[in-house]
Design an enzyme around this catalytic site. Structure first.
Site, mmCIF file in Angstrom:
data_model
loop_
_atom_site.group_PDB
_atom_site.id
_atom_site.type_symbol
_atom_site.label_atom_id
_atom_site.label_comp_id
_atom_site.label_asym_id
_atom_site.label_seq_id
_atom_site.Cartn_x
_atom_site.Cartn_y
_atom_site.Cartn_z
ATOM 1 N N CYS A 168 61.641 49.259 17.029
ATOM 2 C CA CYS A 168 60.386 48.753 16.449
ATOM 3 C C CYS A 168 60.223 49.240 15.015
ATOM 4 O O CYS A 168 60.179 50.454 14.746
ATOM 5 C CB CYS A 168 59.222 49.214 17.315
ATOM 6 S SG CYS A 168 57.607 49.120 16.538
ATOM 7 N N CYS A 171 57.124 51.372 14.434
ATOM 8 C CA CYS A 171 57.304 52.712 15.006
ATOM 9 C C CYS A 171 58.084 53.597 14.046
ATOM 10 O O CYS A 171 57.747 54.780 13.864
ATOM 11 C CB CYS A 171 58.030 52.632 16.348
ATOM 12 S SG CYS A 171 57.218 51.574 17.581
ATOM 13 N N CYS A 303 40.586 51.243 34.795
ATOM 14 C CA CYS A 303 40.437 49.853 35.254
ATOM 15 C C CYS A 303 38.969 49.496 35.479
ATOM 16 O O CYS A 303 38.279 50.128 36.287
ATOM 17 C CB CYS A 303 41.248 49.666 36.536
ATOM 18 S SG CYS A 303 40.836 48.211 37.496
#
Length: 549
Positions: A168, A171, A303
């Protein structure tokens, strides 16, 4: 155009440009598509067992005398296997396997000779891209599947964690600033990094979909927050210090600094919370091969749907106490237990019948409200109940126990043993047992007596000492009963009981209060009835006058 490769073994293609007059390339590409119009000879490395994880594709091509290499995946898995390139491609320790030669246009046993320049370029492409973004000398801690839980989740330290991929570009650009922040925060806040091409399981519970993804793990490690600031060392330091301040204030205010994301009570008790907290350590012991019915929620602390379910789950657990056990397992922490059931989303609810093992777990397909959960669970509870016992009403205590707290108590009055011998009686009892099993979810009591043996009971129902077999259904709480008016056979009794389960049928008040009086009798021995023996009378000593006859 080459089709994409399957993940796992045999996921690497090498294309070596042939000498076909074009003169454009010796090394055409590694896979995915042809770079240019030149023809190629394909060597499929499925002949060498090289498992690649997270592979995308690699291209290398000669263009205008220069070699360009576009790298799109991490070569770490290859680094230990590819040792050198001599006279083609040599792989230390690789074992040839039977491969699909439909993709071959060269013989693997006779690899084409690659020029020294080509070997150098390919070797640099392999080895050069294997360097990790961070080393052990850096203050950035390398986090893996093996150490993430202990270092981050189970720690009281505050962490900033980057989830990255070595290929990446963003990154790579982040590395110097991230290292600078790690050095500045040393001893105050921990800075870590997870290579997602190697340790995908670490990031999956946190919904990592792009790179880099940066999370802040504060006081509650199971509810990390997203870092959305600028990707500079100063921004990381500011976010870290803000989290430190927040954590300290929380501890000072009595909120504590526990990293626990517990949703359950203490083994199903305490604080009015009947939800059992399940972990990797206790899951098998409590749930698998249990005698109880279990519903287990696999959740993640971050969640939203799990948070909405929580109050309903707790309320349902209280209502179902003593019938169905409800548990909750944090799948982001207890990954061993969660991994047994291929949990892919949250919340996931699994049903475990008594005696279930890992393969018997079933999906919960009910609603998410308290009433939905309770009704679904009670239906499963009823399915797993043993059939109620059909007992002979020989004592008051036995009848009281069978009918205690029952909505209905079914009384069957069977013919006298002399009128219906053991086979006949056992057939009647077998029919009662079948119907008791069929209607077991109603949790009724079942009693049978011999006709004429319980006078008070028969009078209370108006049986009247004749017409056996007969049946009555008593509601002890309301003091009302209903009589079977159809045939005393399986179909007739089934229709009678079905109507009762729907609240139909004619009822009458029972004579007296509660359960009628039961006289103590010896229970049936299971044998045929015997007529009483009568004494023989000797008539020889009796002088009868013939005229009197």
């Amino acid at each position: 155009m080459l089709s994409p490769l399957e993940m796992g073994e045999a996921t690497f293609l090498l294309a070596i440009g042939g000498d076909h007059g074009s003169g454009k390339s010796d090394l055409a590409q590694f896979f995915a598509k042809l770079y240019g119009e030149q023809r190629t000879n394909i060597i499929h490395l499925s002949a060498f067992r090289l498992p690649l994880y997270g592979a995308r594709y690699v291209m290398a091509t000669e263009h205008r005398g220069l070699f360009e290499c576009a790298q799109h995946f991490d070569w770490d898995r290859l680094r230990s296997a590819i040792i050198g390139l001599k006279q083609g491609l040599q792989i230390e320790g690789a074992v040839p396997s039977r491969s699909d030669h439909r993709h071959f246009s060269t013989d693997l046993r006779k690899p084409r000779r690659i020029s020294e320049a080509m070997k150098l370029i390919l070797l640099l492409a392999v080895i050069g891209t294997t360097l990790a973004l961070y080393s052990k000398k850096d203050d950035v801690v390398e986090l893996t599947e093996q150490n993430f839980k202990n270092l981050v989740i189970n720690s009281d330290d505050i962490w900033i964690v980057e989830f990255y991929a070595p290929w990446c570009g963003h990154c790579k650009n982040l590395v110097p600033e991230y290292k600078k922040a790690a050095t500045a925060l040393k001893g105050v806040v921990k800075i870590g990094a997870v290579d997602m091409t190697q340790h995908q399981a670490v990031g999956s519970p946190y919904n990592v979909k792009g790179f880099p993804t940066i999370k802040v793990f504060g006081a509650d490690k199971n509810k990390p927050s997203d870092f959305n600031g600028q990707r500079t060392a100063q921004a990381f330091v500011d976010a870290a210090l803000a989290e430190v301040q927040k954590t300290v204030k929380g501890r000072l205010g009595g909120k504590g600094g526990s990293s626990s994301g517990s949703r359950g009570g203490s083994g199903g008790s305490g604080g009015g919370n009947e939800v059992v907290e399940l972990t990797d350590a206790n899951f098998d012991e409590l749930v698998l091969n249990s005698k109880d019915v279990w519903l287990v929620e696999f959740f993640a602390p971050w969640c939203g749907h799990c948070k909405n379910l929580e109050p309903h789950w707790k309320a349902a657990a209280s209502e179902l106490k003593g019938k169905v056990k409800l548990g909750a397992l944090d799948a982001t922490v207890h990954t061993v237990a969660a991994g047994k059931f291929a949990i892919r989303g949250f919340p996931t609810i699994k049903y475990f019948a008594p005696g279930s093992d890992v393969n018997d777990a079933a999906e919960y397909d009910g609603g998410r409200t308290t009433s939905d959960i309770v009704n679904w669970a009670l239906a499963k509870h009823s399915e797993n109940l043993p059939p109620p016992e059909v007992k002979e009403g020989s004592t008051q205590a036995l009848v009281d126990e069978a009918c205690k707290d029952k909505q209905l108590c079914i009384f069957a009055f069977l013919p006298h043993i002399l009128d219906c011998q053991s086979k006949c009686r056992n057939d009647h009892i077998a029919t009662l047992k079948q119907l008791a099993d069929k209607f077991k979810k109603n949790a009724w009591g079942w009693i049978w007596t011999e006709g004429g043996s319980q006078t008070a009971l028969e009078e209370a129902f108006g049986v009247g000492g004749f017409g056996y077999p007969a049946m009555a259904a008593l509601n002890p709480r309301k003091g009302k009963f209903a009589m079977l008016k159809g045939s005393f056979g399986k179909d007739g009794i089934n229709e009678f009981l079905r109507d009762l389960s729907y609240g139909k049928g004619q009822t009458a008040p029972v004579k007296g209060e509660g359960i009628p009086k039961i006289d103590k009798r010896d229970p049936w021995d299971g044998k045929d009835g015997q007529l009483p023996q009568e004494d023989d009378i000797d008539l020889s000593d009796i002088d009868l006058d013939k005229e009197e006859l």
